[in-house]
Design an enzyme around this catalytic site. Sequence first.
Site, PDB file in Angstrom:
ATOM      1  N   GLY A  88     -37.633 -89.437 -23.915  1.00  9.83           N
ATOM      2  CA  GLY A  88     -37.393 -90.757 -24.464  1.00  9.83           C
ATOM      3  C   GLY A  88     -37.469 -90.824 -25.970  1.00  9.83           C
ATOM      4  NE  ARG A  89     -43.113 -89.891 -28.107  1.00 14.76           N
ATOM      5  CZ  ARG A  89     -44.228 -89.823 -28.800  1.00 14.76           C
ATOM      6  NH1 ARG A  89     -44.266 -90.289 -30.035  1.00 14.76           N
ATOM      7  NH2 ARG A  89     -45.309 -89.291 -28.292  1.00 14.76           N
ATOM      8  NE  ARG A 173     -43.127 -80.383 -27.403  1.00 17.75           N
ATOM      9  CZ  ARG A 173     -43.460 -81.387 -26.592  1.00 17.75           C
ATOM     10  NH1 ARG A 173     -44.697 -81.860 -26.568  1.00 17.75           N
ATOM     11  NH2 ARG A 173     -42.547 -81.949 -25.817  1.00 17.75           N
ATOM     12  NE  ARG A 180     -40.821 -82.203 -20.011  1.00 13.83           N
ATOM     13  CZ  ARG A 180     -41.654 -82.555 -20.991  1.00 13.83           C
ATOM     14  NH1 ARG A 180     -42.890 -82.902 -20.701  1.00 13.83           N
ATOM     15  NH2 ARG A 180     -41.265 -82.569 -22.246  1.00 13.83           N
ATOM     16  CG  ASP A 245     -44.228 -86.863 -17.004  1.00 16.57           C
ATOM     17  OD1 ASP A 245     -45.032 -87.281 -16.145  1.00 16.57           O
ATOM     18  OD2 ASP A 245     -44.221 -87.273 -18.179  1.00 16.57           O
ATOM     19  CG  ASP A 255     -45.584 -83.609 -23.317  1.00 14.28           C
ATOM     20  OD1 ASP A 255     -44.977 -83.627 -24.398  1.00 14.28           O
ATOM     21  OD2 ASP A 255     -45.007 -83.567 -22.228  1.00 14.28           O
TER      22      ASP A 255
END
Length: 473
Positions: A88-89, A173, A180, A245, A255
């Site tokens: 989403g980003r 990153r 996932r 996820d 994450d």
Amino acid sequence: MNMNIPFQNTYVHLPPRFFTRQTAVPVKAPRVIRFNAPLADELGITCDDSIEIAEVFAGNRQPGGADPLAQAYAGHQFGGFSPQLGDGRALLLGEVIDSAGQRRDIQLKGSGPTPYSRMGDGRAWLGPVLREYVVSEAMHALGLPTTRALAAVTTGETVYREAGGLPGAILTRVASSHLRVGTFQYFAARRDQDGLQALYDYTVARHYPHVEGPAHLLAEVIRRQARLIAGWMAVGFIHGVMNTDNTAISGETIDYGPCAFMDAYHPQTVFSSIDAHGRYAYDNQAHVIVWNMAQLATALVPLMPDQDEAIEDFTALVHAMPDQIETEWRSAFGRKIGIARATTADAALIGDLLARMADNRADFTNTFRALYSGSARDQFLDPAAFDDWETQWRARLTAEQDPKGIMAIANPAFIPRNHRIEQMIEAAVSGDFAPFERLLTVLANPYQDQPEASDLARPPHPSEVVQQTYCGT
């Protein structure tokens, strides 16, 4: 353009329903906070122009060979299933082969909205970017599988969150991949057999070329995850959002949202502001990862010709996982108390120490680090509680050849303590990045005594204690 990134992209050749192609949304005035030059060298990236680095890793310029895309995936979030999540980003710029011959993703995080943004702005603010940069690089230095931070840039724009307007930033990153558990769930939930098979084939080719069938893949992912979670627990790390996820098929930590490291030890420690019921508390991580692997197993079942037999076989693999985690945990914590090969009998000795630490609010990191220096009892509210345990421990160590040497490389002197992270973020918001740079320097060598940085090993004073950490989205 002077920057060269030797992209060799493969994910983009999967079927179009795996992702959405798009470019980053340009930002107003990007500036480099930090560029990880040693990591760039590993990736074959060359550039010495800070303006160009800022432009590329803010998404304002697209480097040659990049083919940016947002990946689709699903996932269980705090136990509830969302059939469509996705980046989403974030945007996957592409992949490179590093100096060790390993394929690695390069991803922009905070690069603007995508079709998977779910009403979000697709941006990141400075605090979470710096947190992930520091903590992921610290995890790498601690020796745990993790994504890495290649660059952090400010955007010159304001991001709005509950706290109001905050400085925007973007993290670049690097990961072995961004596959996932939720990626498999995405296709399984849609009963997309062809997509699930294509994902399986891609995963095997990229990460597990030796496996023979979905059961073997599941066993390998379980093995890596068991070792990873034991490693987290051995350094007092709490992920905070162990959703499916956020569980990487590669076995890397991924994450870093409301993550944190424990100060005073307690098995049910929780920091995440969104974990109201302690689902992802420190001690629960070993249980949650088993649950997550059960979800992966469920997603893999449709690939098997005899699904009843597959359910039986996969269930056996998942049910065996707690013993694997226990073995990895015992091995990791055995080394922390100077035992090269801990036995099941040693688990009771380890558990006794942890129970005494919890009762006495002993600092997790400093207690283990002080075991071989003779000052561990100082960490206990009641030093006699340590003395009672020490007698048994000393007797056990007579069977070990080099307990001090084992402990020295198993127990870090420095971790990214929560209060130092918060102080670093506060300073950076005010324009002072010196604390950020200092943390990176010290945490690059966490197992070395660094007397000049002793303040960074100190637990927080009562006024400095961080009660909650936040996701930042």
